[in-house]
Design a protein around this motif. Sequence first.
Motif, PDB file in Angstrom:
ATOM      1  N   GLN A 152       1.173   2.864  -1.042  1.00 54.92           N
ATOM      2  CA  GLN A 152       2.264   2.969  -2.172  1.00 54.92           C
ATOM      3  C   GLN A 152       1.604   2.206  -3.342  1.00 54.92           C
ATOM      4  O   GLN A 152       1.312   1.119  -3.298  1.00 54.92           O
ATOM      5  CB  GLN A 152       3.705   2.681  -1.796  1.00 54.92           C
ATOM      6  CG  GLN A 152       4.502   2.682  -3.049  1.00 54.92           C
ATOM      7  CD  GLN A 152       4.860   4.144  -3.226  1.00 54.92           C
ATOM      8  OE1 GLN A 152       5.454   4.748  -2.391  1.00 54.92           O
ATOM      9  NE2 GLN A 152       4.891   4.605  -4.634  1.00 54.92           N
ATOM     10  N   ARG A 154      -0.110  16.342  -6.283  1.00 52.88           N
ATOM     11  CA  ARG A 154       0.466  16.279  -4.808  1.00 52.88           C
ATOM     12  C   ARG A 154      -0.742  17.258  -4.024  1.00 52.88           C
ATOM     13  O   ARG A 154      -1.415  17.860  -4.327  1.00 52.88           O
ATOM     14  CB  ARG A 154       1.681  17.200  -4.913  1.00 52.88           C
ATOM     15  CG  ARG A 154       2.807  16.777  -5.560  1.00 52.88           C
ATOM     16  CD  ARG A 154       4.169  17.615  -5.343  1.00 52.88           C
ATOM     17  NE  ARG A 154       3.792  19.016  -6.023  1.00 52.88           N
ATOM     18  CZ  ARG A 154       4.121  19.362  -7.281  1.00 52.88           C
ATOM     19  NH1 ARG A 154       4.509  18.405  -8.091  1.00 52.88           N
ATOM     20  NH2 ARG A 154       3.812  20.681  -7.646  1.00 52.88           N
ATOM     21  N   LEU A 204      -7.226   8.575  -3.195  1.00 51.13           N
ATOM     22  CA  LEU A 204      -6.686   8.322  -4.282  1.00 51.13           C
ATOM     23  C   LEU A 204      -7.611   8.114  -5.754  1.00 51.13           C
ATOM     24  O   LEU A 204      -8.740   7.970  -5.548  1.00 51.13           O
ATOM     25  CB  LEU A 204      -6.202   6.589  -4.417  1.00 51.13           C
ATOM     26  CG  LEU A 204      -5.227   6.469  -3.370  1.00 51.13           C
ATOM     27  CD1 LEU A 204      -4.643   5.140  -3.309  1.00 51.13           C
ATOM     28  CD2 LEU A 204      -4.001   7.456  -3.305  1.00 51.13           C
ATOM     29  N   PHE A 211      -4.647  12.183  -7.380  1.00 53.70           N
ATOM     30  CA  PHE A 211      -5.285  12.170  -6.181  1.00 53.70           C
ATOM     31  C   PHE A 211      -6.616  13.107  -6.225  1.00 53.70           C
ATOM     32  O   PHE A 211      -6.496  14.221  -7.258  1.00 53.70           O
ATOM     33  CB  PHE A 211      -4.366  12.944  -5.073  1.00 53.70           C
ATOM     34  CG  PHE A 211      -2.866  11.964  -4.788  1.00 53.70           C
ATOM     35  CD1 PHE A 211      -3.149  11.021  -3.781  1.00 53.70           C
ATOM     36  CD2 PHE A 211      -1.807  12.652  -5.087  1.00 53.70           C
ATOM     37  CE1 PHE A 211      -2.089  10.312  -3.664  1.00 53.70           C
ATOM     38  CE2 PHE A 211      -0.614  12.013  -4.999  1.00 53.70           C
ATOM     39  CZ  PHE A 211      -0.762  10.925  -4.380  1.00 53.70           C
ATOM     40  N   ARG A 241       2.296   6.577  -7.008  1.00 55.38           N
ATOM     41  CA  ARG A 241       1.959   7.456  -6.002  1.00 55.38           C
ATOM     42  C   ARG A 241       2.188   6.931  -4.394  1.00 55.38           C
ATOM     43  O   ARG A 241       1.949   5.775  -4.503  1.00 55.38           O
ATOM     44  CB  ARG A 241       0.630   7.981  -6.344  1.00 55.38           C
ATOM     45  CG  ARG A 241      -0.537   6.774  -6.138  1.00 55.38           C
ATOM     46  CD  ARG A 241      -1.887   7.234  -6.715  1.00 55.38           C
ATOM     47  NE  ARG A 241      -2.688   6.173  -6.888  1.00 55.38           N
ATOM     48  CZ  ARG A 241      -3.863   6.300  -7.635  1.00 55.38           C
ATOM     49  NH1 ARG A 241      -4.120   7.516  -8.086  1.00 55.38           N
ATOM     50  NH2 ARG A 241      -4.442   5.056  -7.833  1.00 55.38           N
ATOM     51  N   SER A 242       2.502   8.120  -3.689  1.00 58.19           N
ATOM     52  CA  SER A 242       2.648   7.747  -2.308  1.00 58.19           C
ATOM     53  C   SER A 242       1.920   8.534  -1.482  1.00 58.19           C
ATOM     54  O   SER A 242       1.600   9.700  -1.851  1.00 58.19           O
ATOM     55  CB  SER A 242       4.312   8.182  -1.928  1.00 58.19           C
ATOM     56  OG  SER A 242       5.012   7.143  -2.673  1.00 58.19           O
ATOM     57  N   SER A 243       1.182   8.132  -0.478  1.00 55.93           N
ATOM     58  CA  SER A 243       0.575   8.898   0.399  1.00 55.93           C
ATOM     59  C   SER A 243       0.347   8.238   1.738  1.00 55.93           C
ATOM     60  O   SER A 243       0.820   6.933   2.162  1.00 55.93           O
ATOM     61  CB  SER A 243      -1.148   9.000  -0.008  1.00 55.93           C
ATOM     62  OG  SER A 243      -1.606   7.457   0.066  1.00 55.93           O
ATOM     63  N   GLY A 280       0.515  13.535   0.038  1.00 55.23           N
ATOM     64  CA  GLY A 280       0.373  12.733  -1.168  1.00 55.23           C
ATOM     65  C   GLY A 280       1.530  13.264  -2.138  1.00 55.23           C
ATOM     66  O   GLY A 280       1.364  14.523  -2.320  1.00 55.23           O
ATOM     67  N   THR A 301      -0.544  -1.392   1.041  1.00 56.96           N
ATOM     68  CA  THR A 301      -1.204  -0.308   2.161  1.00 56.96           C
ATOM     69  C   THR A 301      -1.188  -0.846   3.480  1.00 56.96           C
ATOM     70  O   THR A 301      -1.118  -2.251   3.684  1.00 56.96           O
ATOM     71  CB  THR A 301      -2.670   0.185   1.865  1.00 56.96           C
ATOM     72  OG1 THR A 301      -3.072   1.065   2.575  1.00 56.96           O
ATOM     73  CG2 THR A 301      -3.609  -0.978   1.688  1.00 56.96           C
TER      74      THR A 301
END
Length: 217
Positions: A144, A215, A109, A195, A159-161, A185, A122
């Motif tokens: 998230q 991404r 991140l 990212f 953002r999601s990873s 991500g 998380t």
Amino acid sequence: SSSLQKPFSDVLRLSSVYDFNAKAFDSRIGYELRSVFSKRTSLGVELFNVDSSKPGDDVRGGKVYLRRELRPANYGLFDIGDHLSLYLIRDRRLDGSGSLGSREDVNYLRYRRKEEAIAGVTASVGFYGPYGDPDFGWKVTPTQEFAGHFLGGTEDFWRSSVELCNYRLIIRRFGHKIANRMAAGWAGPADKRLFQIGGLDGLRGYDRKTVQGSRYL
């Protein structure tokens, strides 16, 4: 650094550290209340102030977090335990390590450090062994985050990873094994660099900030 602790109850910590590389004083105060709702849940708050000799590198902010340990003990003394954490941060220190609420194991991140107000969740869940050179098992770390115009923040994004690790013993006699790691991500807006990958724990052969985007896989 100084701390006042009551075992299994709460801890108050004060510290001031001079970073020779960054040429900055990093001072912080943190309080963590343990055994909230249950023995495995902690509630904490931390405030920090970084005074740097480099123009524009001063950073001030804080973090509030609620952390739930999913197992009664970690695999090892310095390992990240299985947990679920909710957090709210306003700005970010130069390095999150060493603070009361920095036990999350989140990679890739990118933070601007300034003018960001972020709410996130998380987790880290796994079953692997033995510690610290696993022969078998898996570990997954989803994250998230949402940033918005609250607490004075000027950034707006999501953002999601997720990161998945797998360990498998190949030749037991010689201890040969294979370790796999996959990370992905997705974030928006797409034109922001949310990212970053690289460095020893990211993408070998690239500096920590060399590869950035919204991404990755």
